[in-house]
Design an enzyme around this catalytic site. Structure first.
Site, mmCIF file in Angstrom:
data_model
loop_
_atom_site.group_PDB
_atom_site.id
_atom_site.type_symbol
_atom_site.label_atom_id
_atom_site.label_comp_id
_atom_site.label_asym_id
_atom_site.label_seq_id
_atom_site.Cartn_x
_atom_site.Cartn_y
_atom_site.Cartn_z
ATOM 1 N N ARG A 44 -11.199 -56.658 22.911
ATOM 2 C CA ARG A 44 -10.392 -55.456 23.079
ATOM 3 C C ARG A 44 -11.064 -54.166 22.620
ATOM 4 O O ARG A 44 -10.564 -53.090 22.877
ATOM 5 C CB ARG A 44 -9.055 -55.635 22.342
ATOM 6 C CG ARG A 44 -8.195 -56.694 23.014
ATOM 7 C CD ARG A 44 -6.967 -57.041 22.203
ATOM 8 N NE ARG A 44 -6.143 -58.012 22.904
ATOM 9 C CZ ARG A 44 -6.351 -59.328 22.901
ATOM 10 N NH1 ARG A 44 -7.374 -59.813 22.231
ATOM 11 N NH2 ARG A 44 -5.572 -60.150 23.567
ATOM 12 N N GLN A 109 -11.710 -69.474 16.313
ATOM 13 C CA GLN A 109 -11.117 -69.018 17.566
ATOM 14 C C GLN A 109 -12.194 -68.669 18.588
ATOM 15 O O GLN A 109 -11.881 -68.431 19.753
ATOM 16 C CB GLN A 109 -10.261 -67.773 17.306
ATOM 17 C CG GLN A 109 -9.067 -68.002 16.407
ATOM 18 C CD GLN A 109 -8.378 -66.699 16.043
ATOM 19 O OE1 GLN A 109 -8.848 -65.956 15.198
ATOM 20 N NE2 GLN A 109 -7.258 -66.405 16.689
ATOM 21 N N ASP A 112 -18.119 -69.103 21.492
ATOM 22 C CA ASP A 112 -19.545 -68.847 21.746
ATOM 23 C C ASP A 112 -20.490 -69.932 21.254
ATOM 24 O O ASP A 112 -21.675 -69.921 21.575
ATOM 25 C CB ASP A 112 -19.965 -67.502 21.141
ATOM 26 C CG ASP A 112 -19.534 -67.346 19.682
ATOM 27 O OD1 ASP A 112 -19.704 -68.303 18.899
ATOM 28 O OD2 ASP A 112 -19.012 -66.267 19.325
ATOM 29 N N HIS A 127 -9.912 -72.721 20.544
ATOM 30 C CA HIS A 127 -9.780 -72.063 21.844
ATOM 31 C C HIS A 127 -10.833 -72.563 22.833
ATOM 32 O O HIS A 127 -11.053 -71.930 23.859
ATOM 33 C CB HIS A 127 -9.876 -70.540 21.691
ATOM 34 C CG HIS A 127 -8.691 -69.947 21.000
ATOM 35 N ND1 HIS A 127 -8.670 -68.654 20.488
ATOM 36 C CD2 HIS A 127 -7.463 -70.455 20.722
ATOM 37 C CE1 HIS A 127 -7.500 -68.411 19.928
ATOM 38 N NE2 HIS A 127 -6.757 -69.488 20.052
ATOM 39 N N CYS A 173 -14.601 -85.998 41.489
ATOM 40 C CA CYS A 173 -13.293 -86.165 42.134
ATOM 41 C C CYS A 173 -12.929 -85.030 43.079
ATOM 42 O O CYS A 173 -11.891 -85.098 43.748
ATOM 43 C CB CYS A 173 -12.200 -86.326 41.071
ATOM 44 S SG CYS A 173 -11.800 -84.785 40.184
ATOM 45 N N SER A 212 -8.332 -61.011 13.769
ATOM 46 C CA SER A 212 -7.260 -60.018 13.731
ATOM 47 C C SER A 212 -5.938 -60.643 13.324
ATOM 48 O O SER A 212 -4.977 -59.930 13.002
ATOM 49 C CB SER A 212 -7.113 -59.347 15.104
ATOM 50 O OG SER A 212 -6.704 -60.311 16.075
#
Length: 271
Positions: A44, A109, A112, A127, A173, A212
């Site tokens: 952000r 979170q 990377d 995540h 698949c 955050s």
């Protein structure tokens, strides 16, 4: 590595050193702020991902329904890895704590993979990871991937696109493939969340770095740590909504703070 390093660390950093020295089982909980020092903009801030892409386009359902969204997602992943980011001093400081037997693990979170690249051995990625792709099935519903189990390095999909395949599919698949990250509207990986909660419940100090603390259920972890009797430290450049919950808040860049704090523990306790 004995005593405090030159530069007279702030009282809050010295307090963090003492808390780390007194803890027996530290768990680190990290967010985007630990990786910005490696050249990865957070989502952000100016230059972040959402200044170049509209987050409303990247829900799980839209990814499944729209090949254009999938194409944009692969372009975003290519841009993400074009930074060639490497672990920084904050990642290295956490490795040093782990090697010394003080850090039980890292809950992150971040997507990377820099903690593992730095040498952290016990990392829970709540995540997911951008370093892999996974089959999510032909038509998954309700935000739940329903793939066959195929996974590959993220470069597999980019190589497919470079070879002229506009919409890569699972070679086993024929289902859709997706970065192994958690998108908006996608169900959280319950196993990873449960393992993170178990680590937090067992720690005596939760070290929150660069988060955050706005995204749930991850942001609930500091409160869970306190409920289980652990101390909570927040290291962040900016205030968070949970600063009042912490036993100690340290303002500053993650690399500088953690390097000085770990150095301040002293060789008598780290080695």
């Amino acid at each position: 590595m004995s005593g405090l390093p030159e530069g007279s660390p702030s009282p809050s950093v010295q307090s963090l050193s003492r808390m780390l020295a007194g803890a027996e089982r530290v768990v680190a909980f990290t967010g985007a702020g630990i990786s910005t020092e490696s050249g990865i903009p957070d989502f952000r801030s100016p230059g972040g991902i959402w200044t170049r892409y509209d987050p409303r386009d990247f829900t799980f359902d839209r990814y499944v329904a729209d090949p254009e969204v999938r194409a944009n997602s692969w372009a975003m992943r290519r841009a993400f890895f074009a930074t060639h980011a490497r672990p920084n001093a904050a990642h290295q400081a956490l490795v040093e704590l782990e090697v010394a037997g003080r850090l039980a693990g890292v809950v992150t979170q971040n997507i990377d993979g820099l903690h593992q690249e730095a040498g952290s051995r016990h990392v829970i990625e709540i995540h997911g990871t951008a370093r892999e792709i996974t089959c999510i099935g032909a038509l998954p519903v309700d935000g739940a991937p329903d793939g066959c189990g195929f996974t590959a390095p993220h470069t597999w999909a980019l190589e497919q696109i470079d070879a002229g395949v506009e919409d890569p599919r699972c070679p086993d698949c024929g289902g859709l493939v997706k970065s192994a990250t958690i998108s908006f509207g996608q169900q959280m990986p319950l196993d990873a969340v449960r393992r993170a909660q178990a680590e937090v419940a067992a720690c005596d100090l939760l070290l929150v770095v660069g988060s955050s603390l706005q995204v749930y259920p991850a942001a609930a972890l500091p409160g869970e740590a306190r409920q289980h009797g652990a101390q909570v430290v927040i290291v962040n450049d900016e205030p968070t909504d949970l600063d009042g919950l912490a036993h100690l808040v340290v303002r500053g860049r993650a690399g500088e703070v953690l390097t000085a704090a770990v150095a301040g523990i002293g060789s008598d306790t780290l080695g």
